[in-house]
Design an enzyme around this catalytic site. Structure first.
Site, PDB file in Angstrom:
ATOM      1  N   TYR A 187       0.751  -1.281   0.093  1.00 52.52           N
ATOM      2  CA  TYR A 187      -0.182  -0.203  -0.030  1.00 52.52           C
ATOM      3  C   TYR A 187       0.861   1.197   0.005  1.00 52.52           C
ATOM      4  CZ  TYR A 187      -4.034   3.039   1.562  1.00 52.52           C
ATOM      5  OH  TYR A 187      -4.838   3.856   1.695  1.00 52.52           O
ATOM      6  N   LYS A 206       0.957   4.163  -2.882  1.00 49.13           N
ATOM      7  CA  LYS A 206       0.507   5.344  -2.509  1.00 49.13           C
ATOM      8  C   LYS A 206       1.359   6.388  -2.714  1.00 49.13           C
ATOM      9  CE  LYS A 206      -3.729   4.938  -1.519  1.00 49.13           C
ATOM     10  NZ  LYS A 206      -4.985   5.482  -2.608  1.00 49.13           N
TER      11      LYS A 206
END
Length: 254
Positions: A155, A159
């Site tokens: 993640y 991101k």
């Protein structure tokens, strides 16, 4: 309909719940025609019906941002229905948290596909229309996890990738009257953070309290806080703000 987004068309991915829903509602309340896609059919129909009951013009479709044909079809249908596409918010996201040694190939690929491939497909499809009309606002949802977060190698990398993607689109598309910016939420109360609490084996209230203790403004974030930041970037008057990442986290992040 009056409002600062009157006459504008906003397309939000993952727009049925949480942050996405708050963004869709903000645009609708301020006069935009709203379009959103989601994989959660039940939530999608519920949100679409809520908005239509309030008299808003809505396009809602079950579609995956990881499927190029589904994305391109949705964008084409939105333009056909509403006449333009002015604002794109790449919000669709998933988490598959685990420490690196436990993280599976699927955990990695699924998170990368939804966040990075999804943002790429949607931005590429949308910019075609934005370039023609010489106007557009692309807002990508990043996260404070881009700075690193235990259990989120996938993640965090995705991101952070969103931020590089944002800055590159800002450079490429700026001359066409299109700005590209990112909003990076901190701790926000959503179904996704509820899932984090479950993974950690604590109650959602305990997770909220633990996070609030570290947040300078002394409260947790709400989806509306992110919608407010997205609306700022989407505003016509924000035309000289381009390639920026705004951390919305109740305090400084670096």
């Amino acid at each position: 309909m009056s409002g600062r987004f009157a006459g504008r068309v906003a397309f939000v991915t993952g727009g049925s719940r949480g942050i996405g829903k708050a963004i869709v509602e903000r645009f609708a309340e301020e006069g935009a025609k709203v379009a959103f896609i989601d994989l959660n059919e039940e939530a999608l129909h519920a949100t679409a019906n809520e908005l239509k009951a309030k008299g808003y013009e809505v396009y809602a479709k079950v579609a995956s941002v990881t499927d190029r044909e589904q994305v391109e079809t949705a964008v084409k249908e939105i333009v056909n229905q509403f006449g333009s596409l002015d604002i794109l918010v790449n919000n669709a996201g998933v988490i598959r948290d685990n420490l690196l040694f436990k993280m599976t190939d699927d955990d990695w690929e699924n998170v990368m596909d939804v966040h990075l491939k999804g943002a790429f497909y949607c931005a590429r499809a949308a910019q075609k229309y934005m370039v023609e009309q010489r106007y557009g606002r692309i807002i990508n949802i990043s996260s404070t996890s881009a700075l690193g977060n235990r259990g989120q190698a996938n993640y965090a990398a995705a991101k952070a990738g969103i931020q590089g993607f944002t800055k590159t689109l800002a450079i490429e598309l700026g001359k066409f009257g299109i700005t590209t910016n990112a909003v990076a939420p901190g701790f926000i109360e959503t179904d996704m953070t509820k899932a984090t609490a479950e993974r950690l084996g604590i109650s959602f209230e305990e997770l909220i309290q633990a996070n609030v203790a570290t947040i300078p403004v002394g409260r947790s974030g709400k989806p509306e806080d992110i919608a407010q930041a997205v609306a700022f970037f989407a505003d016509e008057k924000s035309s000289f703000i381009n390639g920026q990442v705004l951390y919305v986290a109740g305090g400084p992040k670096n």
